[in-house]
Design a protein around this motif. Structure first.
Motif, PDB file in Angstrom:
ATOM      1  N   GLY A   1       0.802  -1.207   0.000  1.00  8.77           N
ATOM      2  CA  GLY A   1       0.000   0.000   0.000  1.00  8.77           C
ATOM      3  C   GLY A   1       0.840   1.264   0.000  1.00  8.77           C
ATOM      4  O   GLY A   1       2.018   1.251  -0.348  1.00  8.77           O
ATOM      5  N   LEU A   2       0.213   2.369   0.410  1.00 11.38           N
ATOM      6  CA  LEU A   2       0.832   3.688   0.388  1.00 11.38           C
ATOM      7  C   LEU A   2       1.338   4.069   1.771  1.00 11.38           C
ATOM      8  O   LEU A   2       0.629   3.912   2.766  1.00 11.38           O
ATOM      9  CB  LEU A   2      -0.188   4.724  -0.093  1.00 11.38           C
ATOM     10  CG  LEU A   2       0.227   6.189  -0.047  1.00 11.38           C
ATOM     11  CD1 LEU A   2       1.415   6.455  -0.963  1.00 11.38           C
ATOM     12  CD2 LEU A   2      -0.959   7.078  -0.410  1.00 11.38           C
TER      13      LEU A   2
ATOM     14  N   LEU B   1      -0.911  -2.772  -4.825  1.00 13.81           N
ATOM     15  CA  LEU B   1      -0.398  -1.953  -5.915  1.00 13.81           C
ATOM     16  C   LEU B   1       0.478  -2.790  -6.843  1.00 13.81           C
ATOM     17  O   LEU B   1       1.284  -3.594  -6.382  1.00 13.81           O
ATOM     18  CB  LEU B   1       0.420  -0.773  -5.371  1.00 13.81           C
ATOM     19  CG  LEU B   1      -0.314   0.225  -4.466  1.00 13.81           C
ATOM     20  CD1 LEU B   1       0.676   1.209  -3.873  1.00 13.81           C
ATOM     21  CD2 LEU B   1      -1.399   0.954  -5.253  1.00 13.81           C
TER      22      LEU B   1
ATOM     23  N   ALA C   1      -2.137   3.452   3.833  1.00 12.33           N
ATOM     24  CA  ALA C   1      -3.310   2.892   3.147  1.00 12.33           C
ATOM     25  C   ALA C   1      -2.932   1.524   2.598  1.00 12.33           C
ATOM     26  O   ALA C   1      -2.028   1.412   1.764  1.00 12.33           O
ATOM     27  CB  ALA C   1      -3.759   3.808   2.012  1.00 12.33           C
TER      28      ALA C   1
ATOM     29  N   GLN D   1      -6.318   7.958 -10.716  1.00  9.44           N
ATOM     30  CA  GLN D   1      -6.181   7.850  -9.263  1.00  9.44           C
ATOM     31  C   GLN D   1      -6.271   6.395  -8.834  1.00  9.44           C
ATOM     32  O   GLN D   1      -7.192   5.676  -9.197  1.00  9.44           O
ATOM     33  CB  GLN D   1      -7.262   8.681  -8.578  1.00  9.44           C
ATOM     34  CG  GLN D   1      -7.236   8.579  -7.046  1.00  9.44           C
ATOM     35  CD  GLN D   1      -8.272   9.467  -6.384  1.00  9.44           C
ATOM     36  OE1 GLN D   1      -8.382  10.641  -6.708  1.00  9.44           O
ATOM     37  NE2 GLN D   1      -9.034   8.909  -5.458  1.00  9.44           N
TER      38      GLN D   1
ATOM     39  N   THR E   1      -2.833  11.666  -2.610  1.00  9.51           N
ATOM     40  CA  THR E   1      -3.393  10.929  -3.743  1.00  9.51           C
ATOM     41  C   THR E   1      -2.273  10.264  -4.525  1.00  9.51           C
ATOM     42  O   THR E   1      -1.243  10.880  -4.795  1.00  9.51           O
ATOM     43  CB  THR E   1      -4.171  11.878  -4.684  1.00  9.51           C
ATOM     44  OG1 THR E   1      -5.183  12.549  -3.933  1.00  9.51           O
ATOM     45  CG2 THR E   1      -4.814  11.103  -5.813  1.00  9.51           C
TER      46      THR E   1
ATOM     47  N   VAL F   1      -5.065   5.485  -5.283  1.00  9.62           N
ATOM     48  CA  VAL F   1      -5.297   5.505  -3.835  1.00  9.62           C
ATOM     49  C   VAL F   1      -5.465   6.955  -3.386  1.00  9.62           C
ATOM     50  O   VAL F   1      -4.785   7.853  -3.915  1.00  9.62           O
ATOM     51  CB  VAL F   1      -4.126   4.872  -3.054  1.00  9.62           C
ATOM     52  CG1 VAL F   1      -4.436   4.877  -1.549  1.00  9.62           C
ATOM     53  CG2 VAL F   1      -3.837   3.474  -3.528  1.00  9.62           C
ATOM     54  N   ARG F   2      -6.359   7.159  -2.440  1.00 10.17           N
ATOM     55  CA  ARG F   2      -6.455   8.456  -1.771  1.00 10.17           C
ATOM     56  C   ARG F   2      -6.593   8.223  -0.279  1.00 10.17           C
ATOM     57  O   ARG F   2      -7.411   7.416   0.167  1.00 10.17           O
ATOM     58  CB  ARG F   2      -7.648   9.277  -2.272  1.00 10.17           C
ATOM     59  CG  ARG F   2      -7.673  10.707  -1.724  1.00 10.17           C
ATOM     60  CD  ARG F   2      -8.959  11.445  -2.080  1.00 10.17           C
ATOM     61  NE  ARG F   2      -8.949  12.830  -1.639  1.00 10.17           N
ATOM     62  CZ  ARG F   2      -9.127  13.238  -0.394  1.00 10.17           C
ATOM     63  NH1 ARG F   2      -9.337  12.326   0.570  1.00 10.17           N
ATOM     64  NH2 ARG F   2      -9.094  14.524  -0.074  1.00 10.17           N
ATOM     65  N   ALA F   3      -5.757   8.916   0.519  1.00  5.33           N
ATOM     66  CA  ALA F   3      -5.787   8.746   1.970  1.00  5.33           C
ATOM     67  C   ALA F   3      -5.488  10.071   2.644  1.00  5.33           C
ATOM     68  O   ALA F   3      -4.877  10.967   2.038  1.00  5.33           O
ATOM     69  CB  ALA F   3      -4.771   7.689   2.402  1.00  5.33           C
TER      70      ALA F   3
ATOM     71  N   VAL G   1      -3.561  -0.939   0.311  1.00  9.37           N
ATOM     72  CA  VAL G   1      -4.209  -1.226  -0.971  1.00  9.37           C
ATOM     73  C   VAL G   1      -3.194  -1.923  -1.868  1.00  9.37           C
ATOM     74  O   VAL G   1      -2.054  -1.462  -1.979  1.00  9.37           O
ATOM     75  CB  VAL G   1      -4.702   0.078  -1.645  1.00  9.37           C
ATOM     76  CG1 VAL G   1      -5.337  -0.230  -2.990  1.00  9.37           C
ATOM     77  CG2 VAL G   1      -5.690   0.799  -0.739  1.00  9.37           C
TER      78      VAL G   1
END
Length: 219
Positions: free
Chosen positions: A2-3, A47, A43, A29, A21, A31-33, A45
């Motif tokens: 993730g981020l 990738l 985050a 886009q 972002t 991911v946004r956190a 998620v």
């Protein structure tokens, strides 16, 4: 996976609620956190490996962008992203700041007989500065112990404490309360307020030059 990122000011303070972002090479886009209270972004998620662009925004700050390359671990680590306040002036984080007597002073100067200056200071004082998210709504409150006046001459100081001058028995405190704040330059501010001394209240404006902030050796 993730981020991962940290959002900070140039002085090292966390930027809370910054929006981070992550976009892929097509600009889509992924991911946004939001950063937490410590400016940390995490985050989880999945990738795909490859290059990504990290875009960081926050109210009152200029946007910043960084590149993160995701390996087989599936982690996009942008490291520390530094945001500068729009206009180039980095202000303290919102909150209450107490005046530190060990690193502050209240100095005085008065004309004596029209041709010499008498300098002194007040040894006992305190106060707080409340920084608002909207700087113009910030407040300043200070209290000075009138009896702590010190000009380096005991006879003169006793006279200053007497009813002829400060009358510290009746008016033990000198206070200042701000009524408004406005910016007068890139790093200069004007504080409007009321100074109360010897039972008299006068409107007094203070011209401030902002020097910056930063964590002390203990964080």
């Amino acid at each position: 996976m993730g981020l991962r990122a940290q959002v900070r000011t140039p002085d090292g303070w966390a930027v809370q609620n910054a929006a981070v972002t992550l976009t892929d090479r097509t600009g889509a886009q992924v991911v946004r956190a939001d950063a937490d209270a410590d400016g940390e972004v995490a985050a989880d998620v999945p990738l795909a490996p490859g290059p990504y662009t990290v875009i960081v925004t926050a109210v009152g700050y200029a946007p910043a962008a960084a590149t993160a390359f995701v390996t087989a671990t599936g982690v996009a680590d942008a490291g520390t992203v530094v945001l500068t306040r729009q206009g180039g002036v980095e202000l303290p984080p919102p909150g209450v700041w107490n005046i530190d007597p060990a690193h502050s002073s209240v100095a005085t100067v008065a004309q004596h007989l029209g041709f010499s200056s008498v300098r002194g200071h007040f040894g006992e004082f305190g106060g707080r500065i409340e920084i608002s998210a909207v700087p113009e709504r910030s407040r300043v409150d200070a209290v000075i112990d009138a009896a702590s006046v010190d000009t380096g001459n005991d006879m003169r100081d006793k006279h200053l404490r007497s009813p002829d001058f400060l009358d510290v028995a009746r008016f033990p405190e000198i206070t200042y309360h701000s009524t408004g704040v406005s910016q007068s330059g890139p790093d200069r501010w004007s504080v409007r307020g009321e100074l109360a001394m010897h039972g008299v209240v006068r409107k007094v404006a203070l011209d401030l030059s902002y020097l910056g902030t930063g964590p002390d050796p203990w964080g």
